[in-house]
Design a protein around this motif. Sequence first.
Motif, short mmCIF file in Angstrom:
data_model
loop_
_atom_site.label_atom_id
_atom_site.label_comp_id
_atom_site.label_asym_id
_atom_site.label_seq_id
_atom_site.Cartn_x
_atom_site.Cartn_y
_atom_site.Cartn_z
N MET A 45 15.18 51.80 68.61
CA MET A 45 15.27 50.46 68.02
C MET A 45 13.86 49.87 67.91
O MET A 45 13.13 49.78 68.89
CB MET A 45 16.13 49.59 68.94
CG MET A 45 16.54 48.28 68.31
SD MET A 45 17.84 48.53 67.10
CE MET A 45 17.66 47.03 66.15
N ILE A 46 13.51 49.47 66.71
CA ILE A 46 12.17 48.92 66.47
C ILE A 46 12.15 47.47 66.95
O ILE A 46 12.99 46.67 66.54
CB ILE A 46 11.83 48.99 64.99
CG1 ILE A 46 11.96 50.41 64.44
CG2 ILE A 46 10.43 48.46 64.74
CD1 ILE A 46 10.98 51.36 65.02
N MET B 224 15.23 57.36 66.97
CA MET B 224 14.19 58.29 66.53
C MET B 224 14.07 58.29 65.01
O MET B 224 13.01 58.07 64.44
CB MET B 224 14.55 59.70 67.04
CG MET B 224 13.50 60.74 66.69
SD MET B 224 11.87 60.29 67.34
CE MET B 224 10.82 61.15 66.20
N THR B 225 15.23 58.49 64.36
CA THR B 225 15.22 58.44 62.89
C THR B 225 14.77 57.08 62.41
O THR B 225 14.02 56.96 61.44
CB THR B 225 16.62 58.74 62.35
OG1 THR B 225 17.19 59.79 63.12
CG2 THR B 225 16.57 59.13 60.90
N GLU B 226 15.24 56.04 63.14
CA GLU B 226 14.89 54.68 62.72
C GLU B 226 13.39 54.44 62.84
O GLU B 226 12.78 53.85 61.94
CB GLU B 226 15.67 53.69 63.58
CG GLU B 226 15.73 52.32 62.96
CD GLU B 226 16.32 51.31 63.91
OE1 GLU B 226 16.96 51.72 64.89
OE2 GLU B 226 16.12 50.12 63.68
N ALA B 227 12.81 54.91 63.95
CA ALA B 227 11.37 54.73 64.13
C ALA B 227 10.60 55.44 63.02
O ALA B 227 9.65 54.91 62.44
CB ALA B 227 10.95 55.24 65.50
N LEU B 228 11.06 56.66 62.72
CA LEU B 228 10.41 57.43 61.66
C LEU B 228 10.48 56.69 60.33
O LEU B 228 9.48 56.57 59.61
CB LEU B 228 11.10 58.79 61.55
CG LEU B 228 10.21 59.99 61.22
CD1 LEU B 228 9.18 60.17 62.31
CD2 LEU B 228 11.07 61.22 61.07
N VAL C 177 16.77 47.18 54.81
CA VAL C 177 17.95 47.97 55.20
C VAL C 177 17.90 48.24 56.70
O VAL C 177 18.91 48.12 57.40
CB VAL C 177 18.01 49.28 54.40
CG1 VAL C 177 19.10 50.19 54.94
CG2 VAL C 177 18.27 48.99 52.93
N LEU C 178 16.70 48.57 57.22
CA LEU C 178 16.56 48.81 58.66
C LEU C 178 16.88 47.54 59.45
O LEU C 178 17.37 47.61 60.58
CB LEU C 178 15.15 49.26 59.00
CG LEU C 178 14.76 50.68 58.63
CD1 LEU C 178 13.36 50.97 59.09
CD2 LEU C 178 15.72 51.66 59.25
N PHE D 61 16.04 43.52 69.24
CA PHE D 61 17.05 42.77 68.54
C PHE D 61 18.38 42.75 69.29
O PHE D 61 18.74 43.73 69.93
CB PHE D 61 17.27 43.35 67.15
CG PHE D 61 16.09 43.18 66.26
CD1 PHE D 61 15.59 41.93 65.99
CD2 PHE D 61 15.47 44.28 65.70
CE1 PHE D 61 14.49 41.77 65.17
CE2 PHE D 61 14.38 44.12 64.88
CZ PHE D 61 13.89 42.87 64.62
N PRO D 62 19.14 41.66 69.20
CA PRO D 62 20.50 41.65 69.75
C PRO D 62 21.43 42.49 68.87
O PRO D 62 21.06 42.90 67.77
CB PRO D 62 20.88 40.17 69.71
CG PRO D 62 20.07 39.60 68.62
CD PRO D 62 18.78 40.37 68.61
N ALA D 63 22.64 42.70 69.36
CA ALA D 63 23.54 43.63 68.67
C ALA D 63 24.05 43.04 67.35
O ALA D 63 24.08 43.71 66.34
CB ALA D 63 24.71 43.99 69.57
#
Lengths: 100, 206
Positions: A1-2, B1-5, B46-47, B125-127
């Motif tokens: 999570m960024i 991981m995918t999100e960071a990338l 989108v992220l 971030f919160p959920a």
Amino acid sequence: MIPLNYYLILSAILFTIGTAGVFVRRNLITILLSIEIMLNAVNLTFVAFGRALGSADGQIIVFFVMTVAAAEAAVGLAIVIALFRHRESLNPESFASLKW
Amino acid sequence: MTEALAFYGFAAIAVVASLLVIAQRNPIYSVLLLIASFGALSGLYVLLEAPFVAVIQIIVYAGAIMVLFLFVVMLLNAPHEDTEYDERVHPLLRPGPMKFGAGLALLLIAELWWALGRSGDSGSFPAGAVASVGAIGRSLFTDYAFAFEVTSILILVAMVGAVVLARRDPAEQRISPLAVPENLEEEARVASSFGAGGPAPTENRP
């Protein structure tokens, strides 16, 4: 999570690039493009904070910023066309009649 | 991981494209690179779980506003900053901009250090995210209804203003009241000299 901070840093970098473009470039169209970069950096901040606060308000403000940006682009480009017709140049130094 | 990338990829595209926007001499390349930057920003939205903003970023910004810019760049046909000094020294590498950019970067770093140092946590971030277009639309047409209507007036004013500003000089554009009869007489003269059949237009007029 960024984390949120990363988005804020990215937004600050983009805003700085836009500011530098406004000050450095000597072409009216590129200056308008730099203003668009700055508006988008602010949009990113709004969306990131809206996400962090769990509220839809950030996205709604982005909607309004985009309409203002559209109006600004239309009027700004019309002014650029009128100025170019007048002086045959896009250099802001050519339009210094009101400067001193 | 995918999100960071994905985040680092989109962020790199956005920053590099924006830098190239202000480094290009040719405004057409600047506009196209800015479209790439907006596409990367749309990915970041989108992220951030804001699909509505991501879609209108592509449709409105990249699709409408940037096409308007491209139109004007191609219409004016004055692509380069073409003085001799501009040809010799790149705009970003002159001493003035270098000093100014360094000062701006230092200010940015100081501000970021101050601001991020004050917020205690790393700001994860919160959920719950508001991702539904329905919720945004409901809020837009209830809480922000007045601002929404004012926006429509703003767009109308901008449209009229753009048409008025970009119009040619009204003196040469206005149709002179003498123009039409002159043309008709000319046509009638030409027609009669060729011996054309039918009544000449001048005969029908009182």
